[in-house]
Design an enzyme around this catalytic site. Structure first.
Site, PDB file in Angstrom:
ATOM      1  N   TYR A 136      -4.468   5.627   1.594  1.00  0.00           N
ATOM      2  CA  TYR A 136      -3.420   6.541   2.057  1.00  0.00           C
ATOM      3  C   TYR A 136      -3.972   7.919   2.407  1.00  0.00           C
ATOM      4  O   TYR A 136      -3.463   8.592   3.287  1.00  0.00           O
ATOM      5  CB  TYR A 136      -2.357   6.730   0.957  1.00  0.00           C
ATOM      6  CG  TYR A 136      -1.207   5.760   1.016  1.00  0.00           C
ATOM      7  CD1 TYR A 136      -1.419   4.394   0.907  1.00  0.00           C
ATOM      8  CD2 TYR A 136       0.091   6.218   1.152  1.00  0.00           C
ATOM      9  CE1 TYR A 136      -0.355   3.507   0.943  1.00  0.00           C
ATOM     10  CE2 TYR A 136       1.164   5.340   1.184  1.00  0.00           C
ATOM     11  CZ  TYR A 136       0.937   3.987   1.077  1.00  0.00           C
ATOM     12  OH  TYR A 136       1.993   3.126   1.117  1.00  0.00           O
ATOM     13  N   LYS A 186      -8.836  -5.821  -5.800  1.00  0.00           N
ATOM     14  CA  LYS A 186      -9.394  -6.826  -4.896  1.00  0.00           C
ATOM     15  C   LYS A 186     -10.914  -6.718  -4.984  1.00  0.00           C
ATOM     16  O   LYS A 186     -11.618  -6.516  -3.990  1.00  0.00           O
ATOM     17  CB  LYS A 186      -8.851  -6.578  -3.471  1.00  0.00           C
ATOM     18  CG  LYS A 186      -9.133  -7.653  -2.460  1.00  0.00           C
ATOM     19  CD  LYS A 186      -8.408  -8.970  -2.686  1.00  0.00           C
ATOM     20  CE  LYS A 186      -8.898 -10.006  -1.681  1.00  0.00           C
ATOM     21  NZ  LYS A 186      -8.423 -11.375  -1.979  1.00  0.00           N
ATOM     22  N   ASP A 218      -3.947 -10.562  -4.350  1.00  0.00           N
ATOM     23  CA  ASP A 218      -3.275 -11.709  -3.720  1.00  0.00           C
ATOM     24  C   ASP A 218      -2.714 -12.645  -4.794  1.00  0.00           C
ATOM     25  O   ASP A 218      -1.586 -13.133  -4.693  1.00  0.00           O
ATOM     26  CB  ASP A 218      -4.213 -12.440  -2.744  1.00  0.00           C
ATOM     27  CG  ASP A 218      -5.573 -12.779  -3.338  1.00  0.00           C
ATOM     28  OD1 ASP A 218      -5.909 -12.290  -4.443  1.00  0.00           O
ATOM     29  OD2 ASP A 218      -6.318 -13.549  -2.697  1.00  0.00           O
ATOM     30  N   ASP A 242       2.294  -0.135  -3.486  1.00  0.00           N
ATOM     31  CA  ASP A 242       3.369  -0.008  -2.496  1.00  0.00           C
ATOM     32  C   ASP A 242       3.917  -1.396  -2.168  1.00  0.00           C
ATOM     33  O   ASP A 242       5.126  -1.629  -2.194  1.00  0.00           O
ATOM     34  CB  ASP A 242       2.812   0.663  -1.232  1.00  0.00           C
ATOM     35  CG  ASP A 242       3.859   0.828  -0.146  1.00  0.00           C
ATOM     36  OD1 ASP A 242       4.999   1.217  -0.478  1.00  0.00           O
ATOM     37  OD2 ASP A 242       3.552   0.566   1.030  1.00  0.00           O
ATOM     38  N   ASP A 246       7.712  -3.402  -3.640  1.00  0.00           N
ATOM     39  CA  ASP A 246       8.779  -3.944  -2.792  1.00  0.00           C
ATOM     40  C   ASP A 246       9.020  -5.418  -3.131  1.00  0.00           C
ATOM     41  O   ASP A 246      10.162  -5.888  -3.196  1.00  0.00           O
ATOM     42  CB  ASP A 246       8.407  -3.837  -1.296  1.00  0.00           C
ATOM     43  CG  ASP A 246       8.868  -2.523  -0.667  1.00  0.00           C
ATOM     44  OD1 ASP A 246       8.889  -1.508  -1.384  1.00  0.00           O
ATOM     45  OD2 ASP A 246       9.195  -2.523   0.536  1.00  0.00           O
TER      46      ASP A 246
HETATM   47  C1  IPM Z   1       7.219   4.161  -0.895  1.00  0.00           C
HETATM   48  C2  IPM Z   1       7.289   4.303   0.612  1.00  0.00           C
HETATM   49  C3  IPM Z   1       6.315   5.372   1.066  1.00  0.00           C
HETATM   50  C4  IPM Z   1       4.910   4.918   0.682  1.00  0.00           C
HETATM   51  C5  IPM Z   1       6.389   5.723   2.558  1.00  0.00           C
HETATM   52  C6  IPM Z   1       7.777   6.178   2.973  1.00  0.00           C
HETATM   53  C7  IPM Z   1       5.382   6.763   2.961  1.00  0.00           C
HETATM   54  O1  IPM Z   1       7.052   3.068   1.194  1.00  0.00           O
HETATM   55  O2  IPM Z   1       7.412   5.181  -1.583  1.00  0.00           O
HETATM   56  O3  IPM Z   1       6.999   3.062  -1.381  1.00  0.00           O
HETATM   57  O4  IPM Z   1       4.284   4.135   1.413  1.00  0.00           O
HETATM   58  O5  IPM Z   1       4.439   5.329  -0.371  1.00  0.00           O
HETATM   59 MG    MG Z   2       6.991   1.447  -0.172  1.00  0.00          MG
END
Ligand code: IPM
Ligand code: MG
Length: 349
Positions: A136, A186, A218, A242, A246
């Protein structure tokens, strides 16, 4: 009087943040709120996704309640002016390296999970994501190769101090929870991950009471849907965290349910609290967004930045009660509006 910076941002950010603020106000904790422009809203209102006044407010505040940033209308802007730079800039400027992303299935949401109920019911974990390093924040750009081709590049890097401080938070958390820490990397392919793995293993020597398990990213993604109950604390880098958070959210019912805290030390310090979902431009302004992740983020703010664990517990219990009572926004298969869901949580308070 503790000061809360309210940075609602773009898309559904303002809608969900308003509900979180309503819940905080209802608790009558003597909090002061101050709004700041951020993201696409910052760009439009003050010419920058993270205007200086907003950064100054965040630094001055005892806690930051953050909505979401991201706006398709800004996609063509140069990267430094895009809404996402606001959240990345805040994390970096405030030194918020430790990102807690708890994922647990609320009773009653078994059917909302992408997993079978008996598998989903076992989820109660925290993804501890490193938040200020990795690919990042490495050098990045578009260059031209010797063959005249455009080439995009992003450098992935962690130094040992960065790994040590996040791993230490992971061991401390694991010690207070179930005594098991999964470190996700990884290392079979990446040098950055090999160093990560070596440093985490070194620190393990100081925590004989914690069982450390290294896992490739993975495999971790696969295990998260196969048997999420095996995880308690998962410590990982910025990028893997990240993605895995999700994924964990859908295992736990909806991305609209997962809060997060970004901290620079274990507790009692300025932190930034945000739902892990984004700005969801497709449903913005329609009152369809689930405010629970934002409301639960406000609870984390009380717990970690204001040392107010009782009202934090109350908020979490109220969300649980509202859900058990059948309150559901569309993402959970129901038809309540954003403010209707907020009402249900307030009634349960
Ligand atoms: C998160 C989001 C952010 C990230 C984006 C909006 C930059 O996806 O907080 O998970 O990638 O960290
Ligand atoms: Mg995110």
């Amino acid at each position: 009087m503790p000061l809360i910076a309210v940075l609602a941002g773009d898309g559904i950010g303002p809608e969900v943040t308003a509900e979180a603020r309503r819940v905080l106000e209802a608790l009558d904790l003597g909090l002061d709120f101050e709004d700041g422009l951020v993201g696409g809203a910052g760009y439009r209102g003050a010419g920058h996704p993270l205007p200086p006044a907003t950064l100054e407010l965040a630094k001055r505040a005892d806690g930051v309640l953050f909505g979401a940033v991201g706006d398709p209308a800004c996609d063509a802007l140069e990267r430094s002016m895009r809404p996402e730079q606001a959240i990345l800039g805040l994390r970096k400027a405030l030194g918020l390296f430790a990102n807690l992303r708890p994922a647990k299935l609320f009773e009653g949401l078994e059917d909302a999970s992408a997993l079978r109920a008996e598998v989903a019911r076992e989820i109660d974990l925290v993804i501890l994501r490193e938040l200020t390093g990795d690919v990042y924040f490495g050098e990045k750009g578009i260059r031209t190769t010797a063959a005249g081709l455009r080439q995009g590049y992003d450098v992935m890097a962690y130094d040992e101090a960065e790994v040590r401080r996040i791993a230490t938070v992971g061991f401390e958390m694991a010690k207070r929870r179930k005594g098991v820490l999964h470190s996700v990397d990884k290392a079979n392919v990446l040098e950055t991950s090999q160093l990560w793995r070596d440093v985490v293993s070194e620190i393990a020597a100081d925590y004989p009471e914690v069982t450390l398990i290294h896992m490739y990213a993975d495999n971790a993604a696969m295990q998260l849907v196969r048997n999420p109950g095996q995880f308690d604390v998962m410590v990982t880098g910025n990028m893997f965290g990240d993605i895995l958070s999700d994924q964990a959210s859908m295992c736990a019912g909806s991305i609209g349910m997962l809060p997060s805290a970004a901290l620079r030390q274990w507790s009692d310090d300025t932190g930034l609290y945000e739902p892990i979902h984004g700005s969801a431009p497709d449903i913005a302004g329609q009152g369809k967004a689930n405010p629970c992740a934002a409301i639960l983020s406000a609870a984390m703010l009380l717990r970690h930045s204001l040392e107010m664990p009782e009202p934090a517990d109350r908020i979490e219990a109220a969300v649980a009660k509202a859900i058990v009572g059948g309150a559901r926004t569309p993402d959970l298969g129901g038809s309540l509006s954003t403010s209707g869901m907020g009402d249900a949580v307030l009634a349960a308070l």
